[in-house]
Motif scaffolding. Sequence first.
Motif, PDB file in Angstrom:
ATOM      1  N   LEU A  47       0.832  -1.209   0.000  1.00  0.00           N
ATOM      2  CA  LEU A  47       0.000   0.000   0.000  1.00  0.00           C
ATOM      3  C   LEU A  47       0.870   1.264   0.000  1.00  0.00           C
ATOM      4  O   LEU A  47       0.524   2.265  -0.638  1.00  0.00           O
ATOM      5  CB  LEU A  47      -0.918   0.001   1.216  1.00  0.00           C
ATOM      6  N   ALA A  48       1.996   1.212   0.709  1.00  0.00           N
ATOM      7  CA  ALA A  48       2.899   2.369   0.743  1.00  0.00           C
ATOM      8  C   ALA A  48       3.473   2.648  -0.636  1.00  0.00           C
ATOM      9  O   ALA A  48       3.571   3.807  -1.064  1.00  0.00           O
ATOM     10  CB  ALA A  48       4.024   2.123   1.754  1.00  0.00           C
ATOM     11  N   VAL A  49       3.852   1.578  -1.350  1.00  0.00           N
ATOM     12  CA  VAL A  49       4.355   1.750  -2.712  1.00  0.00           C
ATOM     13  C   VAL A  49       3.240   2.263  -3.620  1.00  0.00           C
ATOM     14  O   VAL A  49       3.457   3.138  -4.471  1.00  0.00           O
ATOM     15  CB  VAL A  49       4.928   0.419  -3.246  1.00  0.00           C
ATOM     16  N   GLN A  50       2.040   1.743  -3.431  1.00  0.00           N
ATOM     17  CA  GLN A  50       0.908   2.153  -4.269  1.00  0.00           C
ATOM     18  C   GLN A  50       0.594   3.636  -4.117  1.00  0.00           C
ATOM     19  O   GLN A  50       0.451   4.354  -5.118  1.00  0.00           O
ATOM     20  CB  GLN A  50      -0.326   1.330  -3.901  1.00  0.00           C
ATOM     21  N   PHE A  51       0.497   4.100  -2.887  1.00  0.00           N
ATOM     22  CA  PHE A  51       0.115   5.491  -2.662  1.00  0.00           C
ATOM     23  C   PHE A  51       1.310   6.439  -2.627  1.00  0.00           C
ATOM     24  O   PHE A  51       1.177   7.616  -2.942  1.00  0.00           O
ATOM     25  CB  PHE A  51      -0.675   5.610  -1.352  1.00  0.00           C
ATOM     26  N   CYS A  61      -1.420  -8.584  -8.725  1.00  0.00           N
ATOM     27  CA  CYS A  61      -0.914  -7.998  -7.479  1.00  0.00           C
ATOM     28  C   CYS A  61      -1.982  -8.043  -6.396  1.00  0.00           C
ATOM     29  O   CYS A  61      -1.703  -8.365  -5.224  1.00  0.00           O
ATOM     30  CB  CYS A  61      -0.475  -6.556  -7.706  1.00  0.00           C
ATOM     31  N   MET A  62      -3.197  -7.712  -6.765  1.00  0.00           N
ATOM     32  CA  MET A  62      -4.289  -7.717  -5.800  1.00  0.00           C
ATOM     33  C   MET A  62      -4.611  -9.132  -5.315  1.00  0.00           C
ATOM     34  O   MET A  62      -4.923  -9.340  -4.139  1.00  0.00           O
ATOM     35  CB  MET A  62      -5.530  -7.078  -6.414  1.00  0.00           C
ATOM     36  N   VAL A  63      -4.521 -10.103  -6.216  1.00  0.00           N
ATOM     37  CA  VAL A  63      -4.758 -11.491  -5.805  1.00  0.00           C
ATOM     38  C   VAL A  63      -3.707 -11.927  -4.791  1.00  0.00           C
ATOM     39  O   VAL A  63      -4.009 -12.602  -3.794  1.00  0.00           O
ATOM     40  CB  VAL A  63      -4.761 -12.420  -7.035  1.00  0.00           C
ATOM     41  N   GLN A  64      -2.468 -11.513  -5.015  1.00  0.00           N
ATOM     42  CA  GLN A  64      -1.408 -11.840  -4.058  1.00  0.00           C
ATOM     43  C   GLN A  64      -1.686 -11.205  -2.700  1.00  0.00           C
ATOM     44  O   GLN A  64      -1.475 -11.823  -1.658  1.00  0.00           O
ATOM     45  CB  GLN A  64      -0.065 -11.368  -4.605  1.00  0.00           C
ATOM     46  N   ARG A  65      -2.163  -9.974  -2.706  1.00  0.00           N
ATOM     47  CA  ARG A  65      -2.506  -9.325  -1.434  1.00  0.00           C
ATOM     48  C   ARG A  65      -3.614 -10.091  -0.718  1.00  0.00           C
ATOM     49  O   ARG A  65      -3.593 -10.235   0.505  1.00  0.00           O
ATOM     50  CB  ARG A  65      -2.959  -7.885  -1.675  1.00  0.00           C
ATOM     51  N   LEU A 188      -9.452  -3.009   1.007  1.00  0.00           N
ATOM     52  CA  LEU A 188     -10.735  -3.046   0.305  1.00  0.00           C
ATOM     53  C   LEU A 188     -11.063  -1.688  -0.316  1.00  0.00           C
ATOM     54  O   LEU A 188     -11.539  -1.609  -1.457  1.00  0.00           O
ATOM     55  CB  LEU A 188     -11.842  -3.471   1.264  1.00  0.00           C
ATOM     56  N   VAL A 189     -10.802  -0.620   0.428  1.00  0.00           N
ATOM     57  CA  VAL A 189     -11.036   0.719  -0.097  1.00  0.00           C
ATOM     58  C   VAL A 189     -10.120   0.993  -1.283  1.00  0.00           C
ATOM     59  O   VAL A 189     -10.550   1.559  -2.302  1.00  0.00           O
ATOM     60  CB  VAL A 189     -10.818   1.778   1.006  1.00  0.00           C
ATOM     61  N   VAL A 191      -8.838  -1.157  -3.399  1.00  0.00           N
ATOM     62  CA  VAL A 191      -9.325  -1.907  -4.565  1.00  0.00           C
ATOM     63  C   VAL A 191     -10.534  -1.216  -5.172  1.00  0.00           C
ATOM     64  O   VAL A 191     -10.643  -1.074  -6.396  1.00  0.00           O
ATOM     65  CB  VAL A 191      -9.687  -3.356  -4.165  1.00  0.00           C
ATOM     66  N   PHE A 192     -11.444  -0.770  -4.309  1.00  0.00           N
ATOM     67  CA  PHE A 192     -12.648  -0.105  -4.809  1.00  0.00           C
ATOM     68  C   PHE A 192     -12.309   1.186  -5.554  1.00  0.00           C
ATOM     69  O   PHE A 192     -12.885   1.484  -6.598  1.00  0.00           O
ATOM     70  CB  PHE A 192     -13.598   0.190  -3.652  1.00  0.00           C
ATOM     71  N   LEU A 193     -11.360   1.948  -5.038  1.00  0.00           N
ATOM     72  CA  LEU A 193     -10.974   3.186  -5.708  1.00  0.00           C
ATOM     73  C   LEU A 193     -10.344   2.907  -7.068  1.00  0.00           C
ATOM     74  O   LEU A 193     -10.557   3.655  -8.028  1.00  0.00           O
ATOM     75  CB  LEU A 193     -10.001   3.976  -4.832  1.00  0.00           C
ATOM     76  N   LEU A 194      -9.586   1.830  -7.150  1.00  0.00           N
ATOM     77  CA  LEU A 194      -8.959   1.479  -8.423  1.00  0.00           C
ATOM     78  C   LEU A 194      -9.978   0.973  -9.436  1.00  0.00           C
ATOM     79  O   LEU A 194      -9.938   1.331 -10.613  1.00  0.00           O
ATOM     80  CB  LEU A 194      -7.889   0.410  -8.209  1.00  0.00           C
TER      81      LEU A 194
END
Length: 218
Positions: A47-51, A61-65, A188-189, A191-194
């Motif tokens: 999440l830190a890398v994402q934001f 990536c999301m499946v791995q998370r 979850l938030v 993923v929803f934003l993406l």
Amino acid sequence: MDDSGGTPGTSPVAVAIDERRGVLGQVQYWFASLFAVGWTGVVCGGLAVQFGDWDYPCPLCMVQRMFMLLAALGAAYVVRQGMTGRVSGSDYMTGWGLALVACVGGGFTSWRQTMLHILPGDKGYGSPVLGLHLYVWAWVLFVASVLAVGVVLAFAPVTADRVLPASPLRAVGRCVLAFVALVIAVNLVAVFLLEGFHWFLPDDPSRYQFFYDVHLLP
């Protein structure tokens, strides 16, 4: 109660062994706490890398998370049962079994993504961290976790007491479960934003689709 003063069906020898274990018998509880916090921390890193770097995660990536959080939930199950003061053998097996399934599934998913970028000249997906891409690190951690759980289970007869002291395990357990729950909610938030109001996340996302769906961004 039997003549030994223990629970029904507990032999005097078993009671004596439990008494001698002491801290050693709590190893699996503390390892479960560390396991849950560790995998949740790995998700926090993603999440830190994402934001922080605006590095949009792809569906793999999301499946791995999701597998990471499932592994954390497996260990959290052991933690939750330990907070009651009693953990049965089936509780340990359920928690670690769930964690192993998650690590095997996550390992396959991260291996799959690694193989997609294995050809010479392929720069990979996203930015590398310490020389390796996040999905490669994920594969390493999933494999290491399978080995770690296997070792812990091999020593279960001496590291998995059925009766645990309420303090300080209960306070630690609350912190662990709160941390896992918070990161699950944040993920979850994210993923929803993406994904926005769509069924599927694009293979190569380039924006937070939600803000465009509600016309906050042109």
